[in-house]
Design an enzyme around this catalytic site. Structure first.
Site, PDB file in Angstrom:
ATOM      1  CD  GLU A 256       4.831  -1.608  20.311  1.00  0.00           C
ATOM      2  OE1 GLU A 256       4.492  -2.645  20.912  1.00  0.00           O
ATOM      3  OE2 GLU A 256       5.182  -1.600  19.122  1.00  0.00           O
ATOM      4  CB  THR A 298       4.620  -7.103  20.192  1.00  0.00           C
ATOM      5  OG1 THR A 298       4.495  -5.794  19.687  1.00  0.00           O
ATOM      6  CG2 THR A 298       4.829  -7.051  21.689  1.00  0.00           C
ATOM      7  CG  HIS A 413       1.764   0.179  18.162  1.00  0.00           C
ATOM      8  ND1 HIS A 413       1.269   0.357  16.892  1.00  0.00           N
ATOM      9  CD2 HIS A 413       2.082  -1.132  18.265  1.00  0.00           C
ATOM     10  CE1 HIS A 413       1.288  -0.796  16.256  1.00  0.00           C
ATOM     11  NE2 HIS A 413       1.777  -1.717  17.065  1.00  0.00           N
ATOM     12  CG  ASP A 472       8.210  -4.178  20.759  1.00  0.00           C
ATOM     13  OD1 ASP A 472       8.756  -3.156  20.309  1.00  0.00           O
ATOM     14  OD2 ASP A 472       6.963  -4.357  20.732  1.00  0.00           O
ATOM     15  CG  HIS A 473       8.861  -4.408  17.054  1.00  0.00           C
ATOM     16  ND1 HIS A 473       8.349  -3.215  16.606  1.00  0.00           N
ATOM     17  CD2 HIS A 473       7.889  -4.962  17.830  1.00  0.00           C
ATOM     18  CE1 HIS A 473       7.115  -3.069  17.052  1.00  0.00           C
ATOM     19  NE2 HIS A 473       6.798  -4.102  17.819  1.00  0.00           N
TER      20      HIS A 473
HETATM   21  C1  GP9 Z   1      -0.561  -5.362  20.600  1.00  0.00           C
HETATM   22  C2  GP9 Z   1       0.848  -4.926  20.779  1.00  0.00           C
HETATM   23  C3  GP9 Z   1       1.377  -4.268  19.540  1.00  0.00           C
HETATM   24  O1  GP9 Z   1      -1.043  -6.156  21.588  1.00  0.00           O
HETATM   25  O2  GP9 Z   1       1.619  -5.950  21.238  1.00  0.00           O
HETATM   26  O3  GP9 Z   1       1.624  -5.169  18.554  1.00  0.00           O
HETATM   27  P1  GP9 Z   1       2.694  -4.927  17.394  1.00  0.00           P
HETATM   28  O4  GP9 Z   1       1.953  -4.347  16.224  1.00  0.00           O
HETATM   29  O5  GP9 Z   1       3.756  -4.003  17.903  1.00  0.00           O
HETATM   30  O6  GP9 Z   1       3.226  -6.272  17.112  1.00  0.00           O
HETATM   31 MN    MN Z   2       5.340  -3.944  19.319  1.00  0.00          MN
END
Ligand code: GP9
Ligand code: MN
Length: 632
Positions: A256, A298, A413, A472-473
């Site tokens: 994350e 994500t 996150h 992921d980002h």
């Molecule tokens: C939620 C997680 C976070 O299930 O994948 O989402 P994001 O805000 O990073 O897209």
């Molecule tokens: Mn994410």
């Protein structure tokens, strides 16, 4: 002056009032909507009203004698929508969407038990029809029934004004609570919480009709041009690595919000990612690897990973095109004996994952209900990463082998919350609380992955697994540029730097292989062909925009979702061309040769998604004619 007709509109107001309160009661008793503060409660309370005022406003435009029967009909429709959601929610813990109504597999789950799901109490949902009937009967007897009245234009205008005002207040509050609510389309629960169950269905219908129209107008012919483009871009896998993972388990971890800039860095002399730094030493590490996500965050990265298609420029493709036909990694590897699963301790409907994973062909999704989640083991968005991995190992052990398992972490996150007991390094000191807090949560995630890898070793699973870790980002947005410049020791963050900050770590660990850093410009779009080739699966007949990361012919070229692109020498962003080695703006002609390619990549991929073109695609013919030229 004419007498106002407001007081004669009482049946209308009574009807709306009853439905409003009833809807709110249903929200509180039948749905599990998490409320965090009074503002959210207020939004929840008023949101049925914004829809109901418009909905019943229709009764003002019909002839008087039609008004009451229409009121009954509309009440019945609204009540039925509520009723259907209550029953559906009881079983699936989710709200109804149009695709769901057509999803026979879901309905199959309901099966004969539908009658068991409905309780006598549910019929209370229709009780306001009875109350209205009684009220009107009494009124007629007492001759207070407002038949034969003409509602004045002035009063109709006032009514519309009221409806518009309530809607604006509702949307305004919702936007301040959850920015980009409608474009990011997070989660059905969040949508219902903010715009209400009725408006949600309208929103859902708009999404549906938009994508149906684009889909309906498409035919297979568009694929030919795209196929030709992809053929010309196909890259042969590296002979050395093709098939090294055949029959092995493939474990993919989505890290994350992890960006590259923390790798190898320290805070107060302490490493931010000590485990990853070591792991890189014994893995393939891609240090010029970019994320290409858009609003779907994500979920967009998952889309890239499994399809090698670009996510969309607006909205989350998981939501907008969740029922398209895809030829994704889980589907392809199934034919080669692989079992696929996702492990993520969040609501299954978040990012529409439950629906999308079916379209992608996943065999199983371990979601929040498959984990023990409580106050002690949760922080921020939910289950802490360490507990998540710990609990996941038993799920993993139960999977049929070989498997492809995707883990999605959560602790790192925004807003990067962490309990004191989990803080292993200090926060940073800058004007950005967000950036300051980012480092301890990254450090925590690093430790969680360390424990996970250790567990895999202890359980004897490590040597039979290919482990792929990717960010992921971005986690730190451009709003924190000042603090970021301070951390990086720069005067400012230029648009060039912003593009470079979109790099996320990619680590591929193959048992028995030595560590190696690969610096080719690459991105998430390249993961699918890379993984398939490691598994020994030929991709000549596959639709993918990326290329095998290990291929010696891989073009050093990557397009981000906003149209920026990166080559080995240049970075193009915000209509400026930059020299990659100096970060200086140079003459645009240097970037010119790549512009068309960058645009085309995104356009072709969008065409596939919007037109649902893969439903026309016959995998057997695709790229056959170049076999022998490019095929090893
Ligand atoms: C939620 C997680 C976070 O299930 O994948 O989402 P994001 O805000 O990073 O897209
Ligand atoms: Mn994410």
């Amino acid at each position: 002056m004419k007498k106002p007709t407001w007081f004669k509109m009482w049946p209308l107001f009574l009807t709306i009032f009853m439905l409003w309160i009833k809807t709110y009661i249903v929200y509180k008793t039948s749905f599990d909507i998490k409320i965090e503060n009074w503002k959210q409660e207020l939004i929840l309370f008023i949101n049925p009203l914004s829809f109901l005022l418009f909905f019943f406003g229709v009764t003002l435009s019909v002839k008087e004698k039609r008004r009451i029967p229409l009121m009954y009909t509309l009440t019945f429709i609204a009540s039925f929508i509520l009723f259907a959601n209550v029953v559906y929610y009881r079983f699936f813990n989710d709200f109804l969407t149009i695709p769901v109504l057509f999803q026979t597999s879901n309905m199959g789950d309901l099966g004969n038990s539908i009658t068991e799901l409905i309780t006598f109490g549910d019929l209370l949902i229709f009780s306001d029809l009875l109350i209205l009937w009684i009220a009107l009967k009494i009124a007629r007897r007492k001759e207070v029934i407002p038949t034969g009245i003409t509602i004045l234009k002035r009063d109709k205008m006032a009514y519309i004004l009221l409806a518009v005002t309530i809607t604006i207040v509702n949307l305004g509050l919702a936007e301040s609570e959850r920015p980009e609510l409608l474009t990011r389309t997070f989660d059905r629960e969040i949508l219902v919480k903010n715009i209400g169950t009725y408006n949600f269905h309208i929103y859902d219908a708009v999404l549906q009709s938009k994508s149906s129209a684009q889909r309906a107008l498409a035919d297979g012919s568009e694929l030919i041009e795209i196929e030709n483009y992809l053929k010309a871009n196909h890259r042969n896998p590296s002979e050395e690595l093709f098939g090294v993972a055949t029959g092995k388990n493939v474990i993919v971890v989505s890290m994350e919000s992890l960006q590259n800039f923390v790798i190898g860095e320290t805070i107060d002399g302490q490493e931010i990612t000590p485990f990853l730094n070591d792991f890189i030493g014994e893995s393939y590490y891609f240090d010029n690897f970019y994320h290409q996500t858009g609003q779907g965050k994500t979920s967009d990265s998952e889309f890239l990973l499994d399809n090698s298609l670009y996510p969309l420029g607006r909205g989350a493709v998981f939501f907008t095109h969740g029922t398209n036909e895809y030829k994704s990694t889980p589907e392809i590897i199934k034919e080669h004996g692989y079992y696929s699963s996702v492990l993520h301790a969040n609501n299954k409907s978040f990012w529409n994952r439950d629906i999308m994973y079916q379209s992608l062909g996943y065999d199983h999704f371990f979601e929040v209900n498959d984990y023990i989640v409580n106050d002690e083991n949760s922080v921020g968005w939910g289950l802490k990463d360490k507990d998540f991995f710990q609990q996941s190992v038993s799920h993993l052990k139960a999977l049929p082998e070989p498997y492809y398992a995707k883990f999605i972490t959560l602790t790192n996150h925004f807003p990067f919350e962490l309990g004191e007991e989990d803080k292993m390094i200090n926060e940073y000191t800058s004007n950005s609380r967000t950036l300051n807090r980012y480092f301890p949560t990254v450090r925590y995630m690093d430790d969680a992955i360390k424990d996970f890898v250790q567990r895999l070793k202890d359980e004897g699973m490590y040597d039979n697994s290919i482990i792929i870790l990717y960010g992921d980002h971005y986690g730190i947005s451009e709003n924190h540029n000042k603090a970021m410049a301070q951390f990086l020791g720069k005067d400012e963050i230029t648009p060039f730097d912003s593009v470079q900050l979109q790099r996320v770590p990619l680590i591929i660990h193959i048992p028995g292989h030595e560590g190696k850093t690969i610096s080719t410009t690459s991105a998430q779009i390249d993961l699918k062909p890379t993984i398939l080739h490691l598994m020994g699966i030929d991709t000549h007949n596959d639709v993918h925009f990326g290329a095998d990361l290990f291929s010696k012919d891989k073009l050093p070229f990557t397009v981000l979702r906003d149209g920026s692109f990166i080559t080995d020498k240049y970075v193009y962003t915000n209509n400026e061309c930059y020299d990659k080695s100096t970060g200086e703006v140079i003459d645009g002609s240097a970037c010119e040769p790549y512009m068309d390619k960058a645009k085309r990549e995104l356009e072709y991929s969008d065409k596939i998604v919007y037109g649902d073109l893969l439903r026309f695609y016959n995998g057997n013919n695709f790229q056959n004619d170049i076999k022998g030229v490019n095929n090893p």
